[in-house]
Every structure is written in structure tokens, then in C-alpha cells.
Design an enzyme around this catalytic site. Structure first.
Site, PDB file in Angstrom:
ATOM      1  N   CYS A   2       0.887  -1.154  -0.018  1.00 46.47           N
ATOM      2  CA  CYS A   2       0.054   0.062   0.055  1.00 46.47           C
ATOM      3  C   CYS A   2       0.731   1.060   0.162  1.00 46.47           C
ATOM      4  O   CYS A   2       1.998   1.088   0.406  1.00 46.47           O
ATOM      5  CB  CYS A   2      -0.747   0.039   1.297  1.00 46.47           C
ATOM      6  N   ARG A  27       2.054   1.248  -6.070  1.00 48.13           N
ATOM      7  CA  ARG A  27       2.081   0.423  -4.623  1.00 48.13           C
ATOM      8  C   ARG A  27       0.822  -0.386  -4.651  1.00 48.13           C
ATOM      9  O   ARG A  27       0.805  -1.411  -3.798  1.00 48.13           O
ATOM     10  CB  ARG A  27       2.621   1.083  -3.580  1.00 48.13           C
ATOM     11  N   TRP A  74      -3.519  -1.981  -1.376  1.00 48.49           N
ATOM     12  CA  TRP A  74      -3.531  -3.331  -2.130  1.00 48.49           C
ATOM     13  C   TRP A  74      -4.044  -4.147  -1.086  1.00 48.49           C
ATOM     14  O   TRP A  74      -3.567  -4.380  -0.067  1.00 48.49           O
ATOM     15  CB  TRP A  74      -1.932  -3.801  -2.584  1.00 48.49           C
ATOM     16  N   ASN A  98       0.233   0.607   6.257  1.00 47.80           N
ATOM     17  CA  ASN A  98       1.002  -0.436   4.899  1.00 47.80           C
ATOM     18  C   ASN A  98       1.649  -1.616   5.669  1.00 47.80           C
ATOM     19  O   ASN A  98       2.402  -1.327   6.791  1.00 47.80           O
ATOM     20  CB  ASN A  98       1.875   0.443   4.310  1.00 47.80           C
ATOM     21  N   GLY A  99       1.049  -2.631   5.705  1.00 47.22           N
ATOM     22  CA  GLY A  99       1.813  -4.012   6.229  1.00 47.22           C
ATOM     23  C   GLY A  99       0.598  -4.993   6.572  1.00 47.22           C
ATOM     24  O   GLY A  99      -0.600  -4.692   6.361  1.00 47.22           O
ATOM     25  N   GLU A 478      11.507 -15.772 -17.188  1.00 41.49           N
ATOM     26  CA  GLU A 478      11.171 -14.358 -16.967  1.00 41.49           C
ATOM     27  C   GLU A 478      10.074 -13.863 -18.092  1.00 41.49           C
ATOM     28  O   GLU A 478       9.141 -13.287 -17.835  1.00 41.49           O
ATOM     29  CB  GLU A 478      12.251 -13.550 -17.126  1.00 41.49           C
ATOM     30  N   LYS A 482       6.315 -12.281 -17.455  1.00 39.72           N
ATOM     31  CA  LYS A 482       6.013 -10.901 -18.155  1.00 39.72           C
ATOM     32  C   LYS A 482       4.435 -11.220 -18.792  1.00 39.72           C
ATOM     33  O   LYS A 482       3.513 -10.484 -18.618  1.00 39.72           O
ATOM     34  CB  LYS A 482       7.058 -10.676 -19.081  1.00 39.72           C
ATOM     35  N   GLU A 485       1.794 -11.612 -16.044  1.00 38.45           N
ATOM     36  CA  GLU A 485       1.522 -10.601 -15.180  1.00 38.45           C
ATOM     37  C   GLU A 485       0.749  -9.432 -16.031  1.00 38.45           C
ATOM     38  O   GLU A 485       0.332  -8.572 -15.330  1.00 38.45           O
ATOM     39  CB  GLU A 485       2.707 -10.126 -14.201  1.00 38.45           C
ATOM     40  N   HIS A 501       9.313 -34.918 -20.197  1.00 40.68           N
ATOM     41  CA  HIS A 501       8.961 -35.492 -18.920  1.00 40.68           C
ATOM     42  C   HIS A 501       7.480 -35.019 -18.369  1.00 40.68           C
ATOM     43  O   HIS A 501       7.333 -35.060 -17.449  1.00 40.68           O
ATOM     44  CB  HIS A 501      10.010 -35.069 -17.791  1.00 40.68           C
ATOM     45  N   LYS A 600       3.795  -2.899  -7.082  1.00 33.15           N
ATOM     46  CA  LYS A 600       5.225  -2.721  -7.586  1.00 33.15           C
ATOM     47  C   LYS A 600       5.981  -3.410  -6.558  1.00 33.15           C
ATOM     48  O   LYS A 600       7.200  -3.768  -6.584  1.00 33.15           O
ATOM     49  CB  LYS A 600       5.530  -1.342  -7.999  1.00 33.15           C
TER      50      LYS A 600
HETATM   51  C1  AGP Z   1       8.382  -8.120 -11.716  1.00 33.42           C
HETATM   52  O1  AGP Z   1       7.678  -8.035 -13.279  1.00 33.42           O
HETATM   53  C2  AGP Z   1       7.167  -8.650 -11.026  1.00 33.42           C
HETATM   54  N1  AGP Z   1       6.312  -7.653 -10.702  1.00 33.42           N
HETATM   55  C3  AGP Z   1       7.658  -9.046  -9.553  1.00 33.42           C
HETATM   56  O2  AGP Z   1       7.967 -10.495  -9.761  1.00 33.42           O
HETATM   57  C4  AGP Z   1       8.897  -8.305  -8.849  1.00 33.42           C
HETATM   58  O3  AGP Z   1       9.870  -8.694  -9.432  1.00 33.42           O
HETATM   59  C5  AGP Z   1       8.937  -9.023  -7.564  1.00 33.42           C
HETATM   60  O4  AGP Z   1       7.944  -8.455  -6.596  1.00 33.42           O
HETATM   61  C6  AGP Z   1      10.355  -8.597  -6.765  1.00 33.42           C
HETATM   62  O5  AGP Z   1      10.058  -7.228  -6.607  1.00 33.42           O
HETATM   63  P1  AGP Z   1      11.776  -6.348  -5.846  1.00 33.42           P
HETATM   64  O6  AGP Z   1      12.666  -6.674  -7.249  1.00 33.42           O
HETATM   65  O7  AGP Z   1      11.219  -4.924  -5.719  1.00 33.42           O
HETATM   66  O8  AGP Z   1      12.206  -6.998  -4.648  1.00 33.42           O
END
Ligand code: AGP
Length: 605
Positions: A2, A27, A74, A98-99, A478, A482, A485, A501, A600
Site C-alpha cells: 500500500c 504500490r 492493495w 501499510n503492512g 522471465e 511477463k 502478469e 517429462h 510494484k
Molecule cells: C516483476 O515483473 C514483478 N512485478 C515482481 O515479480 C517483482 O520482480 C518481485 O515482486 C520482486 O520485486 P523487487 O525486485 O522489488 O524485490
């Protein structure tokens, strides 16, 4: 997860709070709210959805007052609706958080027995009730301190009190909180980016700290209520540049910036006149490193997977890459001769931070590779290597991923050289190849339209796979993340050799499959795996630097990356995958910079 902000000023604060909340939306963006104090009462206004919705409410019903707090959410406890939105207020106090308060159920029961009632499903509301209760018997400092002592879990708090019209309170345990200094006004925010339009003078609370913001001063206290001082950092303007400019969204800007940010990072670490990598004073003598453990989450974890291959190729050091949320709870054997590397764009990811704390408590040597140098991970690690990617706002990480891989690569070459496990000639050659990398990235970026044409193949796909061997395997992981998400399409990254497998059973006629097949030592084997997919009807999009492969009728499309040193292929392979995910998301009208359910910086477990 948040974002919180608080302002005490000598002028109306609601517009500044809204402006800060807009910068914090990356966030979390389920709901938003604001509280101010005017006419001797707390004016709380909040709503589900984006800050724009809150702004419309304020336009109809302005929130006056020269002190206030704001929040973007969030959801962790309670669905994202108006009731569960922050702030949470009583007659005398209003709180943004936040937390996660892990003992909130117990505390809720305790205070219901005391005669209090709750309106929301959130954990946060217990903080409001406890403060309200202690206000009846304690002075302000003790009220705050006793409340914080009852809380278990993590928090960054912003609090205002109806009867204290000259201050805003901030507190931190496990979630980041910055203090900003103005002229006759002061600020708290989840990060410096939220405060950048109001100040560049920043301090950071550490775990257990709380602060009282007045218009003319800020008082800091530690967990024992002892007054303490905090260093005031002056952020450079460059640290604060994060505007979209002419780009449609932050993600397309951040993809496009990658040749620049890679060049900038190389220049930060490379002494070209001596062909030397300027990384010194590691917390452990490189010659004595017995094992390297890399720990991170999400995309950052994929950079760790990548580093594992480079470490094995260039050193005799044993290496493991670990997901932080697993590492932090496993009975891992920690050794003083091992180096523990924590990779995090935000530097605030709760699981990664907790894993780092575990290592610090066991007195082993730690290194943080971050994009935010004033972040919690950067301030806790023994040694910090910034990636110099500039603020990354798009929730889907792009330029930070390249920066993470780049700094890991530089660190590994340096360690290898210090251990005399790479000869001077080869070291120099790898450095010269690296210097050319930004241009190769630029060439690859210029081919965006080539990959855009196949995005349509994915829009209605039931699912898809990304396959790679060796250096290409972490990039397959990766690339799949992408697509997931950004477009919400199911996608899995697999080691290409793993398909037979089990996963091969998923291949259906017409299913799009991405195959990463640069002309490296795995090439022939990867082509065989690709044929296995084609034989079962898969439509292959091949990403390669090989110009000789004839286009079989079933390779749906071939994206050509420039030919370079094979250890650098990962930097180029990931770019068409970023573009692909971006264009599929566009075709599906998904929110590019703020994908659903995500945030984020994941500052909760
Ligand atoms: C990245 O595309 C993602 N949104 C997410 O996996 C991110 O890499 C992960 O939350 C780690 O974040 P950080 O690098 O700020 O620790």
C-alpha cells in the site's frame, strides 16, 4: 503493497495529498482515501478504485484542513471496497497503514470485550481502536508507544489526532516510511518518490522508530521512546525523474530506456581506460568465498537464476539461487565463508528483506543489489551494488531486470578475476564485449514491430510455454512471468529438455510456443525439443541469433537478435519477450502499468 502519505502544513493539504497518492498508486490501487482535520473534527473520505475516484468525491465535497493523511490500498485483509479502504477513523484519531498486523484477530476480540465495535474487515482498524483507547489515559507519546507495543507484524503508519492539530505521527516496523522536510510543512510517505514534488530532503525511519511531524520541526523516537536524530539525505534531481513524457505508459518508456540504462550502469562500474571493473571492498575476500547464495522474488529471482549459470561458467564457486519466501523459513545452513546476495528492485520486498534479516542475525556476509539505494535492503546489507536503472514505475519489471543481470554479471567477472579463475586476456575480451552491449540492445529494441505481429496469436490462447536451455532457461521463466502478469494468460517457462517429462502433453494443435534458441552450445538440442513441439501441432515463435535455420512451415515466426558473445544473449533474448507481453496486453486492453491484483513493491508476506 500500500502507499501512505501524511502532511502537516500552513496551507490546505488535500491537493498535495492527492498528488502524492497518484505517485504511490504503483504500490496498490484497489481503493483510496484521505483524512484531514478542520472545524475541530476528522474529515474522512474514501472510496474503492483509483485515486481519480477519490478526487471526484473531493471535488464535490472538498476536504479542508492544513494537516492530513492519505492512502492507496492493495488489499490484504478484507475486500477492496469503501468500508475497508483506509483511513480508518474514530472520533479522535485517523490511521493509514501499510503492512499486516498478524495479531489483529486477537486484538479485535480483546477490544470488543472492552466495548468497542468495528466497522471494517481490516487488520488496520484495530490500530485505530487501540490508539483511541490509550488516548483516554495516556499522553501522546505513551499512547503511541503502548499501541505499537501491542502490534505484531509489519507496519508503516500515518496517524492524525483531532485534539493535536499541530502534528502528524509516523511509525515504522518492517514497511518503509520516509520523512520529507519542507518550509513550514513536513511530510511522511512510503517512499521518496511520493514526496519528490514537495521536497528533496529526506530521512528514513528504521524499524521501531516513530516520529512526530510539526510544521516547524520533526521529532524522532526509537522503540524505547528515546529521542534520536536522523540523517537528512538530499536526493539528486536525477533520482526523482519518473515522468512518462511522450510515452503511452511507463512500461514502454522503461523498455525503451534499456540501452541507455545499461550504458549508464556499465559506465558506473567500468573503468574503460584500465579495462577494470570497479567493484572493491566486498564484505568477504573473493578468494575465500566458499559458496554464493542468491536470494530474491519474482523477476529478481530470475536474475539470480541467470547469475547461477554465469558463476558456474566463470568460477569454481558453488552456487544456489533461492526464492526468498522459501529461504526465509527453511532450515538453511548459513556459513561464514559464504556470500549471500539479495536482489531487489524496490529494496523493500518483505520476503527478501526477511531473508536478509535472517542472514544478518547469523552474522554471515550479505550484499544487496537494488535500484533504490535508500531502501531498507540497501540500508541493512553489508555491501550494496546499485543497478542505476532510475525509477521503475511499471509494475512489470523490465529495465530493472536488465540492470540486475548486468550488476550480477559485473560482480561475477570481478570475483572470477580476483580468484584468478579467468585469465587477463579473456577478462579484457568479456569487458570489451560488454561495452558493445548497449548498442546490441538498441538494435534489438528497434525491432519492436517484428514481434508485434505475432501478439495476436496469444490473445485467445488457452495457454502458452516458453522454452530454453542453459542461459536461455532463466529468460524463458522471465518471459512467461511477463506474459502472465501483463495479459493474465497462463504461461509457463520450462527447461526445454524437461518437455518430454510431462509438459509436452499440454501441446495442442495451434498452441503458440516461444522457443529461445540462440546459436550456443545448446542450440542443436533445443532445435530437437522444438521439433517435438512442432510435431504435436505447436506453433513455434523462435527467438535466435542464428541466420542459417531454414524457416520450416511450422515455425510460425522467427525473431532475430544480433550476434554477440553467447554469455550476453540473455540481455537480448528478454527484449522481444517484453515487447510480446506488452502488445498482447494492449490487444486485451489490460492495464499496462498497473496489472490487476499486483503491486510494484510487495512489502507484505
Ligand atoms: C516483476 O515483473 C514483478 N512485478 C515482481 O515479480 C517483482 O520482480 C518481485 O515482486 C520482486 O520485486 P523487487 O525486485 O522489488 O524485490
Amino acid at each position: 503493497m500500500c502507499g501512505i502519505v501524511g502532511i502537516v502544513s500552513n496551507k490546505s493539504v488535500s491537493a498535495s495529498i492527492i498528488g502524492a497518492l497518484k505517485k504511490l498508486e504503483y504500490r496498490g490501487y484497489d481503493s483510496a482515501g484521505i483524512s484531514t482535520i478542520s472545524n475541530n473534527r476528522i474529515n474522512e473520505q474514501k472510496c474503492s478504485g483509483r485515486v481519480d475516484n477519490l478526487e471526484k468525491i473531493l471535488f464535490q465535497n472538498p476536504s479542508d484542513g492544513d494537516l492530513g493523511i492519505g492512502h492507496v490500498r492493495w488489499a490484504t485483509h478484507g475486500i477492496p471496497n469503501q468500508i475497508n479502504a483506509h483511513p480508518h477513523s474514530s472520533e479522535v484519531v485517523s490511521v493509514v497503514h501499510n503492512g499486516i498486523i498478524e495479531n489483529s484477530d486477537k486484538l479485535r476480540d480483546e477490544y470488543i470485550k472492552k466495548g468497542y465495535s468495528f466497522k471494517s474487515q481490516t487488520d488496520t482498524e484495530v490500530i485505530t481502536v487501540i490508539l483511541t483507547d490509550f488516548l483516554k489515559s495516556e499522553d501522546l507519546i505513551n499512547c503511541i508507544h503502548k499501541t505499537l507495543e501491542k502490534l505484531e507484524g509489519s507496519f508503516a503508519l500515518g496517524v492524525i489526532f483531532k485534539d493535536y492539530k499541530n502534528l502528524v505521527v509516523g511509525a515504522r516496523r518492517g514497511s518503509p516510511l520516509a520523512v520529507g522536510y519542507g518550509h513550514n510543512e513536513n511530510f511522511i510517505g512510503s517512499d521518496s518518490y511520493a514526496l519528490k514534488s514537495m521536497t528533496n530532503k529526506i530521512s528514513y525511519l528504521d524499524d521501531g522508530d516513530f516520529c512526530l511531524l510539526y510544521r516547524e520541526k520533526v521529532e524522532f523516537y526509537n522503540s524505547e521512546k528515546k529521542k534520536i536524530n536522523k540523517e537528512i539525505l538530499e536526493l539528486s534531481n536525477e533520482d526523482n525523474i519518473a515522468e512518462k513524457g511522450d510515452y503511452k505508459d511507463f512500461m514502454s518508456k522503461e523498455i525503451d530506456e534499456q540501452s541507455f540504462t545499461t550504458k549508464k550502469c556499465i559506465n558506473e562500474y567500468l573503468d574503460k581506460s584500465r579495462n577494470e571493473i570497479n567493484i572493491y571492498n566486498l564484505p568477504i575476500d573473493p578468494k575465500k568465498i566458499n559458496k554464493i547464495r542468491l536470494i530474491a522474488c519474482g523477476t529478481a529471482y530470475h536474475s539470480c537464476l541467470m547469475a547461477k549459470y554465469w558463476i558456474e561458467e566463470n568460477t569454481s564457486i558453488d552456487v544456489e539461487a533461492d526464492i526468498a519466501s522459501e529461504f526465509r523459513y527453511r532450515n538453511v545452513k548459513l556459513n561464514k565463508d559464504d556470500l549471500y546476495i539479495f536482489v531487489s528492485q524496490s529494496g523493500e520486498t518483505a520476503d527478501t528483506y526477511a531473508a536478509l534479516e535472517k542472514c544478518k542475525k547469523n552474522n554471515v556476509k550479505t550484499c544487496g543489489i537494488v535500484n533504490v539505494v535508500e531502501s531498507s535492503i540497501a540500508r541493512l546489507a553489508d555491501f550494496v551494488l546499485p543497478i542505476h536503472a532510475g525509477p521503475e514505475i511499471g509494475v512489470a519489471s523490465t529495465k530493472a531486470f536488465l540492470g540486475q543481470m548486468l550488476v550480477l554479471y559485473l560482480l561475477i567477472l570481478k570475483i572470477s578475476k580476483e580468484r584468478s579463475e579467468i585469465d587477463q586476456e579473456n577478462y579484457k575480451k568479456l569487458i570489451l564485449d560488454l561495452i558493445k552491449l548497449p548498442d546490441f540492445i538498441k538494435q534489438t529494441l528497434s525491432k519492436q514491430k517484428d514481434i508485434q505481429v505475432v501478439a495476436r496469436d496469444f490473445v485467445n490462447a488457452k495457454g502458452t510455454m516458453y522454452l530454453g536451455r542453459g542461459y536461455s532457461y532463466p529468460i524463458a521463466m522471465e518471459g512467461a512471468l511477463k506474459l502472465k502478469e501483463l495479459s493474465y494468460i497462463h504461461a509457463e517457462g520450462y527447461a526445454a529438455g524437461e518437455m518430454k517429462h510431462g509438459p509436452l502433453a499440454l501441446i495442442e494443435d495451434g498452441m503458440p510456443v516461444i522457443v529461445l534458441a540462440p546459436k550456443d552450445r545448446y542450440f542443436e538440442k533445443t532445435i530437437s525439443n522444438m521439433q517435438e513441439v512442432i510435431a504435436r501441432g505447436g506453433k513455434v515463435i523462435m527467438i535466435t541469433d542464428d541466420t542459417s535455420t531454414t524457416m520450416s512451415e511450422n515455425i510460425r515466426f522467427k525473431f532475430q537478435i544480433p550476434k554477440t558473445n553467447s554469455t550476453l544473449n540473455p540481455f537480448l533474448l528478454c527484449i522481444p519477450l517484453q515487447f510480446l507481453a506488452y502488445h498482447v496486453a494492449l490487444l486485451k486492453n489490460c492495464d499496462i502499468d498497473k496489472p490487476r491484483n499486483l503491486a510494484k513493491s510487495v512489502t507484505v508476506e
